[in-house]
Design a protein around this motif. Structure first.
Motif, short mmCIF file in Angstrom:
data_model
loop_
_atom_site.label_atom_id
_atom_site.label_comp_id
_atom_site.label_asym_id
_atom_site.label_seq_id
_atom_site.Cartn_x
_atom_site.Cartn_y
_atom_site.Cartn_z
N ARG A 115 2.83 3.00 -12.05
CA ARG A 115 2.12 2.30 -13.12
C ARG A 115 2.06 0.80 -12.84
NH1 ARG A 115 2.06 4.40 -18.29
NH2 ARG A 115 3.91 5.61 -17.78
N CYS A 116 0.91 0.20 -13.09
CA CYS A 116 0.76 -1.25 -12.98
C CYS A 116 1.56 -1.88 -14.12
CB CYS A 116 -0.71 -1.64 -13.08
SG CYS A 116 -0.96 -3.43 -13.11
N LEU A 117 2.38 -2.84 -13.78
CA LEU A 117 3.24 -3.48 -14.78
C LEU A 117 2.47 -4.45 -15.67
CD1 LEU A 117 6.29 -4.14 -12.46
CD2 LEU A 117 6.01 -2.30 -14.12
N VAL A 118 1.28 -4.86 -15.24
CA VAL A 118 0.47 -5.79 -16.01
C VAL A 118 -0.54 -5.05 -16.87
CG1 VAL A 118 -1.16 -7.71 -15.84
CG2 VAL A 118 0.77 -7.58 -14.26
N CYS A 119 -1.27 -4.12 -16.27
CA CYS A 119 -2.33 -3.40 -16.98
C CYS A 119 -1.78 -2.34 -17.92
CB CYS A 119 -3.27 -2.72 -15.99
SG CYS A 119 -3.98 -3.85 -14.81
N GLN A 120 -0.71 -1.70 -17.54
CA GLN A 120 0.00 -0.69 -18.32
C GLN A 120 -0.74 0.61 -18.50
OE1 GLN A 120 1.31 -2.48 -21.94
NE2 GLN A 120 2.47 -4.05 -20.90
N GLY A 121 -2.02 0.67 -18.21
CA GLY A 121 -2.74 1.91 -18.37
C GLY A 121 -3.32 2.39 -17.05
N GLN A 122 -3.09 1.68 -15.99
CA GLN A 122 -3.65 2.03 -14.69
C GLN A 122 -2.55 2.15 -13.66
OE1 GLN A 122 -6.33 -1.39 -14.29
NE2 GLN A 122 -8.01 0.08 -14.18
N SER A 123 -2.85 2.92 -12.63
CA SER A 123 -1.91 2.98 -11.51
C SER A 123 -2.12 1.72 -10.67
CB SER A 123 -2.17 4.22 -10.67
OG SER A 123 -3.41 4.11 -10.00
N ILE A 124 -1.17 1.45 -9.79
CA ILE A 124 -1.34 0.27 -8.94
C ILE A 124 -2.48 0.47 -7.96
CG2 ILE A 124 1.05 -0.48 -9.19
CD1 ILE A 124 1.55 0.53 -6.31
N ALA A 125 -2.85 1.72 -7.68
CA ALA A 125 -3.99 1.99 -6.80
C ALA A 125 -5.31 1.60 -7.45
CB ALA A 125 -4.02 3.47 -6.41
N ASP A 126 -5.38 1.69 -8.78
CA ASP A 126 -6.64 1.43 -9.50
C ASP A 126 -6.74 0.03 -10.09
OD1 ASP A 126 -7.36 4.06 -9.02
OD2 ASP A 126 -6.41 4.76 -10.86
N SER A 127 -5.65 -0.68 -10.20
CA SER A 127 -5.62 -1.97 -10.89
C SER A 127 -6.06 -3.12 -9.99
CB SER A 127 -4.19 -2.23 -11.40
OG SER A 127 -4.11 -3.52 -11.95
N ASN A 128 -6.71 -4.10 -10.60
CA ASN A 128 -7.10 -5.32 -9.89
C ASN A 128 -6.14 -6.48 -10.14
OD1 ASN A 128 -9.41 -4.19 -8.74
ND2 ASN A 128 -10.59 -4.58 -10.59
N ALA A 129 -5.07 -6.24 -10.88
CA ALA A 129 -4.11 -7.30 -11.20
C ALA A 129 -3.39 -7.76 -9.93
CB ALA A 129 -3.11 -6.80 -12.23
N ASP A 130 -3.03 -9.04 -9.91
CA ASP A 130 -2.31 -9.60 -8.76
C ASP A 130 -1.00 -8.86 -8.51
OD1 ASP A 130 -4.31 -11.47 -8.39
OD2 ASP A 130 -3.26 -13.06 -9.47
N MET A 131 -0.29 -8.53 -9.58
CA MET A 131 0.98 -7.82 -9.45
C MET A 131 0.78 -6.46 -8.80
SD MET A 131 4.18 -7.97 -10.12
CE MET A 131 5.62 -6.97 -10.41
N ALA A 132 -0.28 -5.75 -9.19
CA ALA A 132 -0.57 -4.45 -8.58
C ALA A 132 -0.89 -4.61 -7.10
CB ALA A 132 -1.73 -3.77 -9.31
N GLY A 133 -1.61 -5.67 -6.74
CA GLY A 133 -1.89 -5.94 -5.33
C GLY A 133 -0.63 -6.19 -4.55
N ASP A 134 0.30 -6.94 -5.13
CA ASP A 134 1.59 -7.18 -4.47
C ASP A 134 2.37 -5.88 -4.29
OD1 ASP A 134 0.99 -9.86 -4.38
OD2 ASP A 134 2.24 -10.40 -6.11
N MET A 135 2.31 -5.01 -5.31
CA MET A 135 3.01 -3.73 -5.22
C MET A 135 2.36 -2.81 -4.19
SD MET A 135 3.99 -3.13 -9.24
CE MET A 135 4.95 -1.63 -9.01
N ARG A 136 1.03 -2.82 -4.10
CA ARG A 136 0.34 -2.03 -3.07
C ARG A 136 0.74 -2.50 -1.68
NH1 ARG A 136 -4.18 -2.74 -6.49
NH2 ARG A 136 -4.96 -4.40 -5.16
N ALA A 137 0.77 -3.82 -1.50
CA ALA A 137 1.16 -4.38 -0.20
C ALA A 137 2.60 -4.00 0.14
CB ALA A 137 1.00 -5.90 -0.21
#
Length: 141
Positions: A53-75
């Protein structure tokens, strides 16, 4: 009246700058939007990213989110997969760091059992209500 117009103009100016200030000026992490060269590793990374789960968006996975935090988690996921780490170990590390909430499949525990039991209890309550509503009532003559 002039004071209200000045306050309104100032509010509009400040409001217009808030979205721009919310965007990070830091460039995206190296592997946040770049796939791994090995298709097997990328498939493992993508499968894991879909379950986090994206910690910023809360409703999206990190694969689907455009948030910077999700990008850091994908990396982070891609870097660790490329280094040979197993997806289960990466998930365990992220859960230790961010808590069970980061996972779309939290384990059954004393804290989460009401979340698992609530749908069953609601269905049972609905069945009882429906049964009581549809019982035959004697006709009044």
């Amino acid at each position: 009246m002039k004071t209200w117009l000045a306050i309104l103009a100032l509010s509009a100016a400040v409001s217009a700058t808030v979205p721009a200030a919310a965007q990070s000026g830091v460039p995206a992490a190296a592997l946040s939007d770049t796939q791994l060269p090995d298709p097997r590793q990328e498939a493992e990374a993508n499968a894991l990213m879909q379950t986090l789960r994206c910690l910023v968006c809360q409703g999206q996975s990190i694969a689907d989110s455009n948030a910077d935090m999700a990008g850091d988690m994908r990396a982070l996921v891609r870097r660790r997969i490329a280094a040979g780490e197993r997806p289960e170990a990466i998930r365990a590390w992220l859960v230790r760091r961010y808590g069970n909430w980061v996972s779309y499949d939290p384990p059954l525990s004393a804290i989460t059992w009401p979340l698992w039991a609530l749908p069953i209890l609601l269905v049972l309550a609905g069945a009882v209500i429906a049964r009581n509503s549809f019982r035959r009532r004697p006709r009044a003559s």
